[in-house]
Design a protein around this motif. Structure first.
Motif, PDB file in Angstrom:
ATOM      1  N   MET A   1     -44.534  10.167   6.484  1.00  0.00           N
ATOM      2  CA  MET A   1     -44.929  10.327   5.098  1.00  0.00           C
ATOM      3  C   MET A   1     -45.142  11.819   4.805  1.00  0.00           C
ATOM      4  O   MET A   1     -45.676  12.555   5.618  1.00  0.00           O
ATOM      5  N   THR A   2     -44.723  12.215   3.633  1.00  0.00           N
ATOM      6  CA  THR A   2     -44.864  13.610   3.228  1.00  0.00           C
ATOM      7  C   THR A   2     -46.339  13.969   3.101  1.00  0.00           C
ATOM      8  O   THR A   2     -47.113  13.235   2.508  1.00  0.00           O
ATOM      9  N   PHE A  15     -42.879  17.456   5.946  1.00  0.00           N
ATOM     10  CA  PHE A  15     -42.170  16.185   6.016  1.00  0.00           C
ATOM     11  C   PHE A  15     -42.209  15.628   7.425  1.00  0.00           C
ATOM     12  O   PHE A  15     -42.103  16.371   8.403  1.00  0.00           O
ATOM     13  N   TRP A  18     -38.404  11.770  10.393  1.00  0.00           N
ATOM     14  CA  TRP A  18     -37.207  11.180   9.788  1.00  0.00           C
ATOM     15  C   TRP A  18     -37.010  11.663   8.357  1.00  0.00           C
ATOM     16  O   TRP A  18     -35.887  11.777   7.881  1.00  0.00           O
ATOM     17  N   GLU A  19     -38.089  11.996   7.641  1.00  0.00           N
ATOM     18  CA  GLU A  19     -37.951  12.595   6.313  1.00  0.00           C
ATOM     19  C   GLU A  19     -37.267  13.962   6.422  1.00  0.00           C
ATOM     20  O   GLU A  19     -36.401  14.300   5.613  1.00  0.00           O
ATOM     21  N   LEU A  22     -33.585  13.532   6.750  1.00  0.00           N
ATOM     22  CA  LEU A  22     -32.940  13.156   5.485  1.00  0.00           C
ATOM     23  C   LEU A  22     -32.889  14.314   4.499  1.00  0.00           C
ATOM     24  O   LEU A  22     -31.917  14.466   3.757  1.00  0.00           O
ATOM     25  N   LEU A  23     -33.958  15.107   4.462  1.00  0.00           N
ATOM     26  CA  LEU A  23     -34.046  16.207   3.501  1.00  0.00           C
ATOM     27  C   LEU A  23     -33.473  17.520   4.047  1.00  0.00           C
ATOM     28  O   LEU A  23     -33.388  18.508   3.318  1.00  0.00           O
ATOM     29  N   GLY A  54     -29.544  11.546   0.565  1.00  0.00           N
ATOM     30  CA  GLY A  54     -30.727  11.066   1.268  1.00  0.00           C
ATOM     31  C   GLY A  54     -30.760   9.552   1.279  1.00  0.00           C
ATOM     32  O   GLY A  54     -29.727   8.900   1.165  1.00  0.00           O
ATOM     33  N   LEU A  61     -38.529   2.851  -1.581  1.00  0.00           N
ATOM     34  CA  LEU A  61     -38.596   4.166  -0.955  1.00  0.00           C
ATOM     35  C   LEU A  61     -37.457   5.053  -1.456  1.00  0.00           C
ATOM     36  O   LEU A  61     -36.322   4.596  -1.586  1.00  0.00           O
ATOM     37  N   ILE A  63     -36.307   8.997  -0.428  1.00  0.00           N
ATOM     38  CA  ILE A  63     -36.467  10.267   0.294  1.00  0.00           C
ATOM     39  C   ILE A  63     -35.121  10.964   0.155  1.00  0.00           C
ATOM     40  O   ILE A  63     -34.173  10.656   0.877  1.00  0.00           O
ATOM     41  N   SER A  77     -39.853  12.344  -2.693  1.00  0.00           N
ATOM     42  CA  SER A  77     -40.406  11.597  -1.572  1.00  0.00           C
ATOM     43  C   SER A  77     -41.386  10.588  -2.170  1.00  0.00           C
ATOM     44  O   SER A  77     -42.565  10.868  -2.314  1.00  0.00           O
ATOM     45  N   ARG A  79     -42.859   6.485  -2.519  1.00  0.00           N
ATOM     46  CA  ARG A  79     -43.060   5.160  -1.923  1.00  0.00           C
ATOM     47  C   ARG A  79     -43.748   4.273  -2.950  1.00  0.00           C
ATOM     48  O   ARG A  79     -44.674   4.717  -3.631  1.00  0.00           O
TER      49      ARG A  79
END
Length: 117
Positions: A1-2, A15, A18-19, A22-23, A54, A61, A63, A77, A79
């Protein structure tokens, strides 16, 4: 989570692993002077964000980075179930940030307080 943090001068977004994949970045630092406007949304926004790079799991979700046909560039980002902090920026790599965080209201208040000094 950011993880958003504000130190009085810079809004920093860190981030998760895994974020970051993606980013394509582990963090983003935005000087407070580049913040034009703040808004706290009660939750998920369903507005059209544009073309993405992303992950989007519809209704749950997002991201990703988005580019709207109008040219607006967003880092998102979000949720479901959490308030969203919308940060409108003056230039730079992104025009807007949309970040889900339980502390969206408190973070916005801290950023606004700094802006009025």
């Amino acid at each position: 989570m950011t993880e958003p943090r504000y130190d009085g001068r810079t809004l920093r977004l860190d981030f998760g692993r895994w974020e970051a994949l993606l980013l394509r970045r582990s963090h983003l630092a935005v000087p407070a002077a580049e913040i034009e406007r703040l808004e706290v949304l009660p939750g998920w926004t369903s507005e059209v964000l544009g073309f993405r790079s992303g992950l989007v799991i519809s209704g749950y979700l997002k991201i990703a980075t988005f580019r709207h046909p109008s040219g607006v560039r967003r880092l998102v980002s979000m949720r479901r179930g959490l308030p969203v902090l919308r940060v409108v920026l003056r230039g730079g790599e992104f025009d807007e940030l949309l970040i889900s965080t339980p502390a969206a209201g408190e973070l916005a208040d801290a950023l606004r307080t700094r802006a009025t000094r």
